[in-house]
Structures are given as structure tokens and as C-alpha cells.
Design an enzyme around this catalytic site. Structure first.
Site, PDB file in Angstrom:
ATOM      1  N   ARG A 197       1.084 -84.223 -29.374  1.00 35.72           N
ATOM      2  CA  ARG A 197       2.217 -84.268 -30.319  1.00 35.72           C
ATOM      3  C   ARG A 197       1.427 -85.574 -30.849  1.00 35.72           C
ATOM      4  O   ARG A 197       1.111 -86.749 -30.538  1.00 35.72           O
ATOM      5  CB  ARG A 197       3.785 -85.000 -30.500  1.00 35.72           C
ATOM      6  N   LYS A 226       0.268 -78.982 -33.671  1.00 37.87           N
ATOM      7  CA  LYS A 226       0.321 -77.689 -34.494  1.00 37.87           C
ATOM      8  C   LYS A 226      -0.730 -76.137 -34.610  1.00 37.87           C
ATOM      9  O   LYS A 226      -1.213 -76.074 -33.205  1.00 37.87           O
ATOM     10  CB  LYS A 226       1.112 -77.643 -36.780  1.00 37.87           C
ATOM     11  N   ASP A 236      -1.558 -82.847 -46.984  1.00 36.36           N
ATOM     12  CA  ASP A 236      -1.248 -82.653 -45.430  1.00 36.36           C
ATOM     13  C   ASP A 236      -1.362 -81.662 -44.775  1.00 36.36           C
ATOM     14  O   ASP A 236      -0.632 -80.076 -45.312  1.00 36.36           O
ATOM     15  CB  ASP A 236       0.323 -82.749 -46.058  1.00 36.36           C
ATOM     16  N   THR A 285      -0.767 -83.371 -39.075  1.00 38.76           N
ATOM     17  CA  THR A 285      -0.222 -83.596 -36.969  1.00 38.76           C
ATOM     18  C   THR A 285      -1.297 -82.805 -35.990  1.00 38.76           C
ATOM     19  O   THR A 285      -2.649 -82.235 -36.430  1.00 38.76           O
ATOM     20  CB  THR A 285       1.160 -82.751 -36.158  1.00 38.76           C
ATOM     21  N   TYR A 341      -1.890-101.340 -23.313  1.00 41.68           N
ATOM     22  CA  TYR A 341      -1.793-102.299 -24.453  1.00 41.68           C
ATOM     23  C   TYR A 341      -3.409-102.035 -24.916  1.00 41.68           C
ATOM     24  O   TYR A 341      -4.589-102.450 -24.779  1.00 41.68           O
ATOM     25  CB  TYR A 341      -1.005-102.708 -24.614  1.00 41.68           C
ATOM     26  N   GLU A 377      -3.875-102.818 -29.026  1.00 43.47           N
ATOM     27  CA  GLU A 377      -3.885-102.986 -30.268  1.00 43.47           C
ATOM     28  C   GLU A 377      -4.878-103.506 -30.770  1.00 43.47           C
ATOM     29  O   GLU A 377      -6.084-103.789 -30.251  1.00 43.47           O
ATOM     30  CB  GLU A 377      -2.639-104.048 -30.590  1.00 43.47           C
TER      31      GLU A 377
END
Ligand code: DSN
Length: 413
Positions: A232, A226, A197, A223, A51, A53
Site C-alpha cells: 500500500r 491495486k 491519477d 497507488t 529514519y 528523511e
């Protein structure tokens, strides 16, 4: 996969079937790609165990020193790749990257202006079924009905009328170059923010094959899987003045623990993208798309806007009197994976459609070039022009497998 095969043969078997599907077929879904072995290793690494955060230097958990190093490298490499002042690499997806920009700089009920989904836009740009359609007032532009390209004069007029708080450009199914500067100028004139985007074309933008939106528009989202050819995930770039609000919108605004194995793999992808070979790869994506588009048109098929400038093209089957769904199904049976897509002035539902979206990033990653694109274009035409001819579908399927076997997914193993 030796451990998985022993501990969970059922899942190992599914992965093996998928490996064979990817190996024997041709992946022409415009938003998909094949990551490198290095990216795969980073994603499957022990970085998933932690973790973290918060952000590097300010975490809510102990033991994050190496996660800080990995995230800092990812941020620095992404900034270098696009020339950005600030990068956030924690967004789990492109939609969450977009959401962070909206949440940081818009109030609920403000106007969001963007490209309509059925004309090439994205769900997270204001579709009624997405959170954007529920939280914001939506104004949407499309393409010119004749040229099927963006008309900046019409978009400017709409912006003057609608007075959006956020003007969004970028698309999921637009085969032409996008003029980011024109969009920012329209936004400036009406007092709006401008967000690009670039999820689909990020690799092309990073390598100068398509204009770069970073340092032109206020916010760039993408993203990473692609044309950028990474794991991803999502990312956001902006000038330093916007960075505190963007970072806060991602964490603690909408995400808890970042996916540190994915962020580590993003760092690997960005380093790969900084190498000269990545520019050559992206050049080849576009060359391949042009040859594929020409082959399809030479076979009498119509492409929306008459061609492509980027990695994708949209076929319109109105003249063939078949649907995108029928074409997708028949081509998939021939080993050619594509997706049905709405086209401008669509008359059918998004689940049926009159069109098909075809893209070259994944087949280019396998090393396929112009000669293979001609084969693929001819095979697509053969199948869609005689959609119920089982013998033809079988014949194409055998040719697809024969060609694919010469271009392994991972030549080194
Ligand atoms: N995955 C995107 C695409 O296929 O364009 C949509 O989210």
C-alpha cells in the site's frame, strides 16, 4: 507468525481470522489485490527500523546507505516500467501523491477541474469533504447521461469556461478507457496543467493494455497496491523539469520520514511488474472482467456503460429495486466481497447507493480464469435477484468456499 502467536496471541488470532476470510472468500473489490510473498517479506523486514528523511544522497540521518540503494532501485525500476524521466516513490498514499502535485503547482483558491466522485472520480479530486474541496475552487465533469462515458467535447467546453489551473483525469469507478492525450490537449488549450491519477489502472498502463499516461500528461500519480500489485502506498511520475517542485512538496512539504520498508517493497513490486508474467497477469485481469461482465448481463443485470474495458464494472440495481448496500451485505454473507458504489445520476446517498463496483485483480492473482468468472457472475446474479433468500445465500457461500479452496492465496506455503 510464530513469534507473534507467542508474544501477542490476541492480534495473531485476528490475523489468522483475516487469513481465513481471504482464503475462503472471493475478493472482488476493484481496488484490492494480493501481494507476492517477496513483497510481504520486504514489507515485514528490518527496513522499518530506520529514519531516512530526505532523498538518496541527501538525508538528514546517518546510516542511510542501504536505504539509498533501496530507494534508488525503486525509483529506477518505476521509471523503467513507465518510461518516466522522474519518479518519486515516497508518497504514503495515492491521496498524498495527488496532494503533492496540487501543492507544487497550484495556489490555494485556484481552480481544480476533475471528475465528480459520484460519477466515478475520487475524494482527493475535489470532493467537498476532502482537503481539495476546502482549499481549491472545484469544477467537476461527469459522464454523458446516455452513453455513461466521458465526453471530451463537453469536458473541453467546461475547461474553456472554468479555466482551471489543474485538469485532473483518472477515476476510481470508471470502467472505460481514458484518453489521456485528449485531456492534455484540453489542458494545453486553456493553459492548465494536466494530472492523471492512474491508481486503479496502473498495472494495465505499465503493460500497454491501457494507454500509458506517462510522457503524455504533465503529472502521473498512482497507488502501488491495486493492479500494480505492490504494497500500500503512492508514487508520482513526471518530466525532469517538474521534479524539484514535486520532490519538495512530498518532503519536506507534507511528509517526514519515508516508510522505508514500504519503499523497499515497492522496489520488489516494480521488478515483478517488469517481468513478462506481469503483462500476462494484466491481460488476464481484463479477460476475466469481460467474461464476468458478460455473465452478469446475460443474467439480466445492467452494467453502467454496457460493459467494461478494464478491470472493473459497475452494476446498476435500479431495475431490481434493491440498494447497493443491500447487495453488498448479502454478497458478503455469501463470501463474495464487493463494495456498494454510486452510479451516474445516483439518487441515493453514498452510504446506500444504487450500484455495486466489482473488480477482477485479486481473483486473477489467485489464478482464476474465465470458467471461474462465469461461476462468480452466476452466483452474484443468484444472490442479488433474491436478496432475502437465506437458503440461496448459504448455498452460494458453500460453492464459493469450495471453489476458493482450489486457489490458495499463497500456493507455495
Ligand atoms: N481505495 C480507493 C478505491 O477503492 O477506489 C479509494 O480511495
Amino acid at each position: 507468525m510464530s513469534y507473534l502467536a507467542k508474544s501477542d496471541p490476541e492480534i495473531a488470532n485476528i490475523i489468522e481470522k483475516e487469513r481465513l476470510r481471504q482464503t475462503n472468500g472471493l475478493e472482488l473489490i476493484a481496488s484490492e489485490n494480493l501481494v507476492s510473498r517477496a513483497v510481504l517479506e520486504a514489507m515485514g523486514s528490518i527496513m522499518t527500523n530506520k529514519y531516512a528523511e530526505g532523498y538518496p544522497g541527501k538525508r538528514y540521518y546517518g546510516g542511510c546507505e542501504f536505504h539509498d540503494e533501496a530507494e534508488n532501485l525503486a525509483r529506477d525500476r518505476l521509471k523503467k516500467l513507465f518510461g518516466a524521466q522522474h519518479a518519486n516513490v515516497q508518497a504514503h498514499s495515492g491521496t498524498q501523491a495527488n496532494m503533492a502535485v496540487y501543492f507544487a503547482f497550484m495556489n490555494l483558491g485556484d481552480t481544480l477541474m476533475s471528475m465528480k466522485l459520484t460519477q466515478g472520480g475520487h475524494l482527493s479530486h475535489g470532493a467537498p469533504v476532502s482537503f481539495t474541496g476546502k482549499f481549491y475552487k472545484i469544477a467537476q465533469y461527469g459522464v454523458d447521461p446516455k452513453t455513461e462515458m466521458l465526453d471530451y467535447g463537453v469536458i473541453a467546453e467546461m475547461a474553456r469556461r472554468e479555466k482551471p489551473k489543474m485538469l485532473v483525469c483518472g477515476a476510481s469507478a470508471y470502467p472505460r478507457t481514458i484518453d489521456f492525450r485528449a485531456f492534455q490537449e484540453i489542458a494545453d488549450e486553456v493553459g492548465a496543467y494536466c494530472m492523471a491519477d492512474i491508481a486503479h489502472i496502473a498495472g494495465l498502463c505499465a503493460t500497454g493494455i491501457h494507454p500509458n499516461s506517462v510522457n503524455v500528461v504533465n503529472f502521473t500519480t498512482t497507488t502501488t497496491h491495486k493492479t500494480l500489485r505492490g504494497p500500500r502506498g503512492g508514487a508520482i511520475m513526471c518530466n525532469s523539469e517538474y521534479s524539484p517542485a514535486i520532490d519538495k512538496a512530498i518532503f519536506p512539504g507534507m511528509q517526514g520520514g519515508p516508510l522505508m520498508h514500504t519503499i523497499t517493497a515497492k522496489a520488489v513490486c516494480f521488478e515483478e511488474a517488469l517481468k513478462p508474467a506481469f503483462k500476462e497477469y494484466n491481460k488476464q485481469i481484463v479477460k476475466n472482467a469481460k467474461v464476468l461482465a458478460e455473465t452478469l448481463m446475460n443474467n439480466g443485470l445492467r452494467l453502467v456503460s454496457g460493459g467494461t474495458d478494464n478491470h472493473l464494472m459497475l452494476l446498476d440495481f435500479t431495475a431490481q429495486e434493491i440498494t447497493g448496500l443491500e447487495a453488498e451485505t448479502a454478497l458478503c454473507r455469501a463470501g463474495i466481497t464487493v463494495n456498494k458504489n454510486t452510479i451516474p445520476n445516483e439518487t441515493k446517498s453514498p452510504f446506500v447507493t444504487s450500484g455495486l463496483r466489482v473488480g477482477t485483480p485479486a481473483v486473477t492473482s489467485r489464478g482464476m480464469k474465465e470458467a471461474e468468472m462465469r461461476n462468480i457472475g452466476n452466483w452474484i446474479a443468484k444472490v442479488v435477484k433474491d436478496i432475502h433468500n437465506e437458503a440461496k445465500i448459504k448455498e452460494v457461500s458453500q460453492q464459493v468456499t469450495a471453489m476458493s479452496s482450489k486457489f490458495p492465496l499463497y500456493p507455495e506455503i
